[in-house]
Design an enzyme around this catalytic site. Structure first.
Site: not given
Ligand code: G4F
Length: 327
Positions: A57, A78, A127, A129, A151, A281
């Site tokens: 990309l 995507l 997204s 986000e 992001y 975060r």
């Molecule tokens: O699963 P996540 O990493 O997804 P996030 O950040 O919502 O982003 C995903 O969804 C977006 C659409 O809104 C997409 F655009 C993006 O590409 C991706 O697919 O985190 C979800 C939530 C956050 O609030 C994070 O702080 O889970 C919380 N969380 C808590 N503990 C965690 C963790 N996230 C991750 N990844 N790992 C943890 O240990």
């Protein structure tokens, strides 16, 4: 035979979309990055009908070449660096791929269309986000964007660039504002899959603890297999437009833990779950919940898989996968 080019073919959505388009009789081409990409075999075995073309990309000339070979009627962008937490440590790279990459592929698509802009339709994976510090509940197409991560900022750039190409060149360009969507194919860095994999490993005695970050964030989680159908429907409309794709329900990480642990017969998960600031975060998106009424009314789209079914499906899949691996 309708021809489609998918960027991000190696990801969860790329695979589901490729399967959907192949089932509809499309000839599907997928953009794959780099030499000896370890995901090459995954695509080959999951959707053998897809023709893979090498490109990136960040490289417009390569994209022009790929479009010339694929000759697509529909382009689905995507491809992105999609892990939000990573984007703070790699803000410039995320901006190049997730943001400027959209400009590269949409401009290459416009050049490919030449004098006949109606010859090709374009989908951009925007997204939820982008809503970040939400300015309205629930979030809809008109909600003010307030991204909270590099992001999210990059996705806003791609979103407005897509709208701009539609308005400037009359391109059939659509932006799907997809809320979180998960599946057994989700990468283990995302929270739902991290939970489902760990819960399965705890059940099988392969792991003692699951360490997470913020447990209070709320997300509108749907099934990725349902969401790719919305992408396709957008490109079948007479004109391009923007659509929120969501379930209209929101749940916290705690609720995801409740469902996942219940699947293995555990009601109190507190002895198994720890928290570490490492997974917090710098700026959190506290609450996402989408209003997908436009997608329902115009596209005739509705999600089929609900939250509990989704999490249970993921844990059950990981129980099978992890017990196979441990044999
Ligand atoms: O699963 P996540 O990493 O997804 P996030 O950040 O919502 O982003 C995903 O969804 C977006 C659409 O809104 C997409 F655009 C993006 O590409 C991706 O697919 O985190 C979800 C939530 C956050 O609030 C994070 O702080 O889970 C919380 N969380 C808590 N503990 C965690 C963790 N996230 C991750 N990844 N790992 C943890 O240990």
């Amino acid at each position: 035979m309708t021809r489609a080019l998918i960027t991000g073919i190696t990801g969860q959505d790329g695979l589901y979309l490729a399967e959907l388009l192949v089932s509809k009789g499309y000839e599907v081409f997928g953009l794959i990055r780099g030499q000896n990409n370890p995901k090459y075999d995954l695509v080959r075995t999951t959707v053998p009908e897809v023709t893979l073309l090498t490109g990136d990309l960040t490289d417009v000339s390569g994209l022009v070449r790929v479009l010339g070979i694929a000759q697509p009627d529909e382009v689905y962008n995507l491809g992105a660096i999609s892990y939000v937490a990573y984007s703070w440590e790699n803000a410039a790279l995320t901006s190049d791929v997730t943001g400027k990459g959209v400009l590269n592929i949409i401009e290459a698509t416009r050049l490919y269309a030449g004098d006949d802009i109606s010859k090709v339709r374009f989908y951009q994976a925007s997204s939820s986000e982008m809503f970040g510090k939400v300015q309205e509940v629930p979030q809809r197409e008109s909600t003010l964007l307030w991204p909270r991560s590099p992001y999210g900022v990059a996705k806003v750039f791609g979103h407005y660039m897509t709208i701009n190409y539609r308005e400037s060149y009359g391109m059939h360009a659509s932006s799907g504002i997809l809320f979180n969507h998960e599946s057994p194919r989700r990468g283990p860095e995302f929270v739902t899959r991290k939970i489902s994999q760990s819960v399965a490993r705890i059940k099988l005695g392969l792991q003692d603890q699951l360490v997470l970050g913020n447990l209070d964030a709320k997300r509108d989680w749907g099934f990725a297999g349902d969401y790719v159908d919305a992408m396709w429907r957008m490109l079948q409309q007479p004109v391009g437009d923007d659509y929120v794709v969501a379930t209209g329900e929101t749940h916290s990480i705690r609720e995801a833990l409740d469902v996942a642990f219940r699947t293995i017969g555990v009601d109190d998960w507190s002895p198994y779950v720890g928290q570490d600031p490492r997974f917090m975060r710098p700026a959190e998106v506290d609450l996402l919940i989408g209003d997908a009424s436009k997608a329902h009314d115009v596209l005739g789209w509705t999600p089929r898989v609900g939250f509990e079914e989704l999490i249970t499906m993921m844990v059950e899949n990981d129980l099978r996968e992890q017990s196979d691996l441990s044999r």
